[in-house]
Motif scaffolding. Structure first.
Motif, PDB file in Angstrom:
ATOM      1  N   ALA A  10      -3.480  11.059  -1.150  1.00  9.84           N
ATOM      2  CA  ALA A  10      -4.944  11.172  -1.077  1.00  9.84           C
ATOM      3  C   ALA A  10      -5.483  12.415  -1.793  1.00  9.84           C
ATOM      4  N   ARG A  11      -4.754  13.538  -1.688  1.00  7.64           N
ATOM      5  CA  ARG A  11      -5.271  14.762  -2.313  1.00  7.64           C
ATOM      6  C   ARG A  11      -5.316  14.639  -3.833  1.00  7.64           C
ATOM      7  N   LEU A  12      -4.262  14.044  -4.407  1.00  6.60           N
ATOM      8  CA  LEU A  12      -4.234  13.833  -5.846  1.00  6.60           C
ATOM      9  C   LEU A  12      -5.331  12.856  -6.254  1.00  6.60           C
ATOM     10  N   GLN A  13      -5.521  11.824  -5.424  1.00 12.47           N
ATOM     11  CA  GLN A  13      -6.572  10.845  -5.701  1.00 12.47           C
ATOM     12  C   GLN A  13      -7.950  11.517  -5.744  1.00 12.47           C
ATOM     13  N   GLU A  14      -8.224  12.376  -4.741  1.00 13.64           N
ATOM     14  CA  GLU A  14      -9.508  13.082  -4.706  1.00 13.64           C
ATOM     15  C   GLU A  14      -9.695  13.967  -5.925  1.00 13.64           C
ATOM     16  N   ALA A  33       9.259   6.241  -1.552  1.00 12.49           N
ATOM     17  CA  ALA A  33       7.862   5.805  -1.512  1.00 12.49           C
ATOM     18  C   ALA A  33       7.013   6.898  -0.893  1.00 12.49           C
ATOM     19  N   LEU A  34       5.818   6.995  -1.402  1.00 14.40           N
ATOM     20  CA  LEU A  34       4.821   7.942  -0.931  1.00 14.40           C
ATOM     21  C   LEU A  34       3.748   7.108  -0.236  1.00 14.40           C
ATOM     22  N   SER A  35       3.262   7.574   0.920  1.00 12.45           N
ATOM     23  CA  SER A  35       2.178   6.828   1.555  1.00 12.45           C
ATOM     24  C   SER A  35       0.878   7.122   0.813  1.00 12.45           C
ATOM     25  N   LEU A  36      -0.096   6.244   0.980  1.00  7.04           N
ATOM     26  CA  LEU A  36      -1.388   6.489   0.336  1.00  7.04           C
ATOM     27  C   LEU A  36      -2.041   7.732   0.924  1.00  7.04           C
ATOM     28  N   GLY A  83       0.788  -1.232   0.000  1.00  7.48           N
ATOM     29  CA  GLY A  83       0.000   0.000   0.000  1.00  7.48           C
ATOM     30  C   GLY A  83       0.814   1.273   0.000  1.00  7.48           C
ATOM     31  N   HIS A  84       1.598   1.510  -1.028  1.00 11.05           N
ATOM     32  CA  HIS A  84       2.348   2.754  -1.161  1.00 11.05           C
ATOM     33  C   HIS A  84       2.597   3.069  -2.630  1.00 11.05           C
TER      34      HIS A  84
END
Ligand SMILES: [Zn+2]
Ligand SMILES: [Zn+2]
Ligand SMILES: [Zn+2]
Length: 141
Positions: free
Chosen positions: A111-115, A104-107, A90-91
């Motif tokens: 999250a902001r890019l995902q939104e 590595a970036l955490s999820l 999950g990263h």
């Protein structure tokens, strides 16, 4: 998520009717010992160190099977697909296209890019599947 031990994984494979040859046993125990991600070629080299004559195609097939039963998952990095334990996957990978360095970036960080993508495109990205390629801080400097 629970951590599955090598012997549990071997039991699962057996219960699916898979014959556990010494080669497959060596592949499974090596991959379950690995921290972080491992490429099929590195895994093949390590297993061949213990057990000369292991066919790389056996390594690929065993990895695919371990992914099918949910033990492993793959991510595409700069040098090709690599495998993680599923519970450690999950990263988001950041790979430097110049020096090959990895971060590595955490999820949570993603999250902001995902939104943003979900809101403006209705698209639900899986950032864990492909690495983000770019330049690390050293190469950028
Ligand atoms: Zn990783
Ligand atoms: Zn893929
Ligand atoms: Zn770099």
């Amino acid at each position: 998520m629970d951590e599955r031990s090598g012997s549990e994984v071997i039991e699962t494979l057996r219960s699916r009717g898979l014959r556990m040859t010494p080669q497959r046993l060596a592949i499974v125990s090596e991959v379950m010992r690995t921290q972080g991600h491992i490429s099929p070629t590195t895994l093949a080299r390590r297993v061949q160190g213990e057990m000369p004559g292991v066919n790389p195609s056996t390594v690929y097939r065993t990895l695919a099977l371990l992914e099918q039963i949910g033990v492993l998952s793959h991510a595409h990095l700069e040098g090709g697909a690599e495998y993680h334990r599923a519970e450690e996957a999950g990263h988001v990978h950041l790979t430097c296209s110049r020096c090959g360095g990895e971060d590595a970036l955490s999820l949570a960080e993603a999250a902001r890019l995902q939104e943003l993508i979900e809101q403006s495109h209705g698209f639900h990205p899986d950032f864990t599947h492909f690495a983000i390629s770019g330049l690390c801080a050293d190469c950028w400097a």
